[in-house]
Each structure stands twice: as C-alpha cells, then as structure tokens.
Motif scaffolding. Structure first.
Motif, short mmCIF file in Angstrom:
data_model
loop_
_atom_site.label_atom_id
_atom_site.label_comp_id
_atom_site.label_asym_id
_atom_site.label_seq_id
_atom_site.Cartn_x
_atom_site.Cartn_y
_atom_site.Cartn_z
N VAL A 74 0.86 -1.19 0.00
CA VAL A 74 0.00 0.00 0.00
C VAL A 74 0.90 1.23 0.00
O VAL A 74 2.06 1.16 0.42
CB VAL A 74 -0.95 0.03 1.23
N PRO A 75 0.39 2.38 -0.47
CA PRO A 75 1.21 3.60 -0.45
C PRO A 75 1.64 3.94 0.99
O PRO A 75 0.85 3.85 1.92
CB PRO A 75 0.27 4.67 -1.01
N ASP A 76 2.91 4.31 1.14
CA ASP A 76 3.46 4.67 2.45
C ASP A 76 4.48 5.77 2.22
O ASP A 76 5.64 5.50 1.89
CB ASP A 76 4.10 3.43 3.10
N PHE A 77 4.05 7.01 2.40
CA PHE A 77 4.89 8.15 2.06
C PHE A 77 6.08 8.31 3.00
O PHE A 77 7.10 8.90 2.65
CB PHE A 77 4.04 9.42 2.01
N ALA A 78 5.99 7.77 4.19
CA ALA A 78 7.11 7.86 5.13
C ALA A 78 8.30 7.03 4.66
O ALA A 78 9.43 7.24 5.10
CB ALA A 78 6.66 7.40 6.52
N LEU A 79 8.05 6.08 3.77
CA LEU A 79 9.12 5.20 3.32
C LEU A 79 10.20 5.93 2.53
O LEU A 79 11.35 5.49 2.50
CB LEU A 79 8.56 4.06 2.47
N THR A 80 9.85 7.05 1.90
CA THR A 80 10.85 7.79 1.12
C THR A 80 12.06 8.14 1.98
O THR A 80 13.20 7.84 1.63
CB THR A 80 10.23 9.08 0.55
N HIS A 81 11.80 8.72 3.13
CA HIS A 81 12.88 9.09 4.05
C HIS A 81 13.51 7.85 4.69
O HIS A 81 14.74 7.76 4.82
CB HIS A 81 12.34 10.02 5.14
N MET A 82 12.69 6.90 5.07
CA MET A 82 13.19 5.70 5.76
C MET A 82 14.12 4.89 4.86
O MET A 82 15.20 4.47 5.29
CB MET A 82 12.03 4.84 6.25
N VAL A 83 13.71 4.67 3.61
CA VAL A 83 14.52 3.87 2.69
C VAL A 83 15.86 4.54 2.45
O VAL A 83 16.90 3.86 2.39
CB VAL A 83 13.76 3.61 1.37
N ALA A 84 15.87 5.86 2.33
CA ALA A 84 17.14 6.58 2.13
C ALA A 84 18.10 6.32 3.30
O ALA A 84 19.29 6.07 3.09
CB ALA A 84 16.88 8.07 1.96
N SER A 85 17.59 6.37 4.52
CA SER A 85 18.46 6.13 5.68
C SER A 85 18.93 4.68 5.74
O SER A 85 20.07 4.40 6.10
CB SER A 85 17.77 6.54 6.98
N TRP A 86 18.06 3.74 5.36
CA TRP A 86 18.46 2.33 5.35
C TRP A 86 19.56 2.09 4.32
O TRP A 86 20.58 1.47 4.62
CB TRP A 86 17.28 1.42 5.01
N GLU A 87 19.35 2.62 3.11
CA GLU A 87 20.33 2.39 2.04
C GLU A 87 21.70 2.96 2.40
O GLU A 87 22.73 2.38 2.07
CB GLU A 87 19.82 2.96 0.71
N MET A 88 21.71 4.10 3.06
CA MET A 88 22.99 4.69 3.50
C MET A 88 23.67 3.77 4.52
O MET A 88 24.90 3.63 4.52
CB MET A 88 22.77 6.07 4.11
N ALA A 89 22.89 3.13 5.37
CA ALA A 89 23.45 2.27 6.42
C ALA A 89 24.10 1.01 5.85
O ALA A 89 25.03 0.47 6.46
CB ALA A 89 22.36 1.89 7.42
N TRP A 90 23.65 0.56 4.68
CA TRP A 90 24.19 -0.68 4.12
C TRP A 90 25.51 -0.48 3.38
O TRP A 90 26.16 -1.44 3.00
CB TRP A 90 23.20 -1.35 3.16
N LEU A 91 25.89 0.77 3.16
CA LEU A 91 27.12 1.04 2.41
C LEU A 91 28.34 0.49 3.16
O LEU A 91 28.35 0.44 4.39
CB LEU A 91 27.27 2.54 2.17
N PRO A 92 29.38 0.12 2.41
CA PRO A 92 30.59 -0.39 3.06
C PRO A 92 31.19 0.63 4.02
O PRO A 92 31.21 1.82 3.73
CB PRO A 92 31.54 -0.66 1.89
N ALA A 93 31.66 0.14 5.13
CA ALA A 93 32.34 0.98 6.12
C ALA A 93 33.77 0.47 6.26
O ALA A 93 34.01 -0.74 6.18
CB ALA A 93 31.62 0.90 7.47
N PRO A 94 34.74 1.37 6.43
CA PRO A 94 36.12 0.90 6.57
C PRO A 94 36.29 0.02 7.80
O PRO A 94 35.64 0.24 8.82
CB PRO A 94 36.93 2.20 6.69
N VAL A 95 37.17 -0.97 7.68
CA VAL A 95 37.48 -1.86 8.80
C VAL A 95 38.89 -1.53 9.27
O VAL A 95 39.83 -1.56 8.48
CB VAL A 95 37.38 -3.34 8.37
N GLU A 96 39.02 -1.19 10.54
CA GLU A 96 40.33 -0.81 11.08
C GLU A 96 41.35 -1.92 10.89
O GLU A 96 41.04 -3.10 11.02
CB GLU A 96 40.20 -0.52 12.58
#
Length: 198
Positions: A74-96
């Motif tokens: 179903v339409p969920d307009f809050a997902l626009t912001h939520m998906v953006a934050s999720w996708e940023m979180a999955w990006l590779p992070a450097p490993v010390e």
C-alpha cells in the motif's frame, strides 16, 4: 505497543500497512546484500569460497523476489525518508587495520550479512493466530529459515583461520554492524506499533 504484528484482519492476515513497512525494510536489507554479492562475484571462480559467495547472491535475490510477490503493498509516504536512511546504512564501512581492499570488502559483506541474518527475526513477529493462508506470513517464515542457513556461512568465514590475525578488528566491525541493524529494525517496528524486547 505490541510485541507482535497486529491487530490482524478478520481473516487472520497481517494488515497491508504493516506488511508494506516490514517488507520494505527487508527488501532494502536483502537487496543491498544481493547487489553487493553480485559486485563481489568474479567472472570465473578460482577459489572454493567463491562458490558460497555465488550461492549467497542467489539466496538474497530469492528473498527479495519472494517479498515483492508475497506482500500486499500500500502507499506509504514515510518510506521515502526511511529507505534513504536504510540504504545509507548498508554502504561499506572501513574496517580498522585492514589494508587489503578485497579482504576489507569480504569482511564488510560478511559482517553486514551476519547482522541482518542474526539480528532480524521476522517470523518472531507473527502472532499464533496469524493465517497460514497469508502469503506474507509464509514469506516471513521462509526468510527466517533461509537466514538461519545463510548465517552459518558468515560464521565460518568470520571465525576462519584467514581472519585470525585481525580478530579484534573483525569483532569490532561485527559489533558495530549488529548495533546499527538492530537500531534501524527497532525503529521500523516502533513506527508500526511494535516493540522488540532485547
């Protein structure tokens, strides 16, 4: 706040709004893994572990495909912001302390996959009275079953002899990933009235 999905519809199905929000998060997480496994796959295998990489890629793709078809969207307009934050979180992070880019990518993928497969238990959200005829209910159970199988590969890699010299760095990266995935998952659930007990 509830501990489970609901209140259910009169036929025992999960509400479409809850389906949409949960499925969107899972599609984002497993879709990110599928994309990153696809990029990590070599054109030709020259090591045994690459066979497992190939299997993981197809399993993640299958989970995304299953959710896309089994969810009542179903339409969920809050997902626009939520998906953006999720996708940023999955990006590779450097490993010390990991200078080798290929090893760092493998550790990133394994820690992210471990956090997603171990930290997200979608079937645990289902109340006992949920309809067995609801495709979404069956999909969540199937995803949790597959996640438990996929988790074994990440454990073997992360605890393997190749990473023994980097144990502290790997443990720290794994802990960070688990905390981040848990936070995002809990926020998603709270947005639809579900509270997870740690």
């Amino acid at each position: 706040m509830n501990a489970f999905l609901g209140p259910l519809e009169t036929d025992g199905r999960v509400q479409p709004r809850q389906q949409t929000r949960v499925a969107a998060f899972l599609v984002s997480a497993h879709g990110a893994l599928a994309r990153q496994f696809a990029v990590a796959l070599p054109a030709k295998f020259d090591a045994a572990w690459q066979v497992e990489l190939n299997a993981q890629f197809y399993r993640e793709s299958e989970i995304v495909s299953l959710l896309a078809r089994a969810t009542t969207w179903v339409p969920d307009f809050a997902l626009t912001h939520m998906v953006a934050s999720w996708e940023m979180a999955w990006l590779p992070a450097p490993v010390e302390d990991i200078a080798d880019p290929a090893r760092a990518q493998a550790i990133h993928l394994a820690t992210l996959a471990h956090a997603i497969h171990a930290g997200i238990r979608p079937a645990a959200l289902l109340p006992t009275e949920a309809s067995q005829n609801d495709p979404f209910v069956m999909a969540l159970r199937r995803i949790e079953f597959e996640s438990s199988r996929l988790l074994q590969a990440q454990i073997l890699f992360l605890k393997g002899p190749d990473l023994l010299p980097f144990r502290d760095a790997v443990s720290a990266a794994l802990e960070r990933r688990h905390a981040e995935v848990r936070r995002l998952w809990n926020e998603t659930l709270e947005s639809i009235g579900i509270v997870q007990r740690e």
